[in-house]
Design an enzyme around this catalytic site. Structure first.
Site, PDB file in Angstrom:
ATOM      1  CG  ASP A  10      -1.688   1.247   1.390  1.00 29.29           C
ATOM      2  OD1 ASP A  10      -2.304   1.672   0.392  1.00 29.29           O
ATOM      3  OD2 ASP A  10      -1.701   1.813   2.497  1.00 29.29           O
ATOM      4  CG  ASP A  12      -1.126   7.775   0.395  1.00 29.13           C
ATOM      5  OD1 ASP A  12      -0.009   8.039  -0.089  1.00 29.13           O
ATOM      6  OD2 ASP A  12      -2.201   8.095  -0.152  1.00 29.13           O
TER       7      ASP A  12
HETATM    8 MG   LIG Z   1      -2.684   3.318   3.552  1.00 32.15          MG
END
Ligand SMILES: [Mg+2]
Ligand SMILES: [Zn+2]
Length: 209
Positions: A10, A12
């Site tokens: 992932d 962020d």
């Molecule tokens: Mg995230």
């Protein structure tokens, strides 16, 4: 040809800062700040033989908060910052669709992982999904990867199929409903810790000391 192993990250809150004092949204290149240990983690995974891909939901594009050009600029900066520290990604996949669009790529759907696996002949059962939200873990599980949760932030994903809601601070509590779909195989505190775990497990599986 033997299929490759991958680690899906992932973006962020895992690779770069999110919800820190200086970063509240990542809408442009100046919002990109690598988290400590990110480049080292990616280098280590690559050295251990893993392809490394970012898979990120970017619903802000579909909602009109940012353009595709903005998103490309963000990813270009991300790759530049990694390159300065000797790390590189094998690819970045993103879902630009609105959250309620119903596409197959927005996590918790596994579409981005499945597409990368098909295109690059990846062995999903030997691969890992690393994320900081339930939707990341659910996507990894649905794709058939191992899953690692980096507990960087409280989970804000809502509107689950069973209607339950995740309040701040309850992310690690065992749940009765749907536990298997978004409970990670391992919980760690950083991407670097996740990378160390993966490399150690690989050595164990190969029977090395
Ligand atoms: Mg995230
Ligand atoms: Zn999508």
């Amino acid at each position: 040809m033997k299929s490759a192993k991958a680690v899906f990250l992932d973006r962020d809150g895992v690779v770069n800062e999110m919800n820190t004092g200086r970063v509240r949204q990542v809408n442009g290149p100046d919002d990109v700040h690598l988290l400590p240990g990110t480049a080292e983690a990616i280098r280590g995974l690559a050295e251990a033989g893993y392809r490394v891909y970012v898979v990120t939901n970017q619903g802000g594009v579909g909602l009109g908060y940012m353009s595709l050009a903005d998103l490309e600029a963000v990813h270009k900066r991300l790759e530049e910052l990694l390159a300065k520290k000797g790390a590189r990604l094998d690819g970045i996949a993103f879902c630009p669709h609105k959250p309620d669009y119903g596409c197959a790529c927005r996590k918790p759907q596994p579409g981005m992982l499945l597409e990368l696996a098909k295109r690059h002949r990846l062995s999903l059962s030997e691969s890992y999904m690393i994320g900081d939200r339930e939707s990341d873990i659910a996507a990894g599980r649905a794709a058939g990867t191992r899953t690692i949760r980096v507990n960087g932030a409280a989970d804000r994903s809502k509107g689950r199929a069973d209607g339950s809601r995740e309040g701040a601070g309850s992310a690690r509590r065992p749940r009765r409903h749907g536990r298997a779909s978004f409970t990670a195989d391992w919980n760690v505190s950083s991407l670097l810790e996740a990378a160390v775990l993966i490399v150690h497990r690989l050595a164990e599986e190969r029977g090395l000391p």
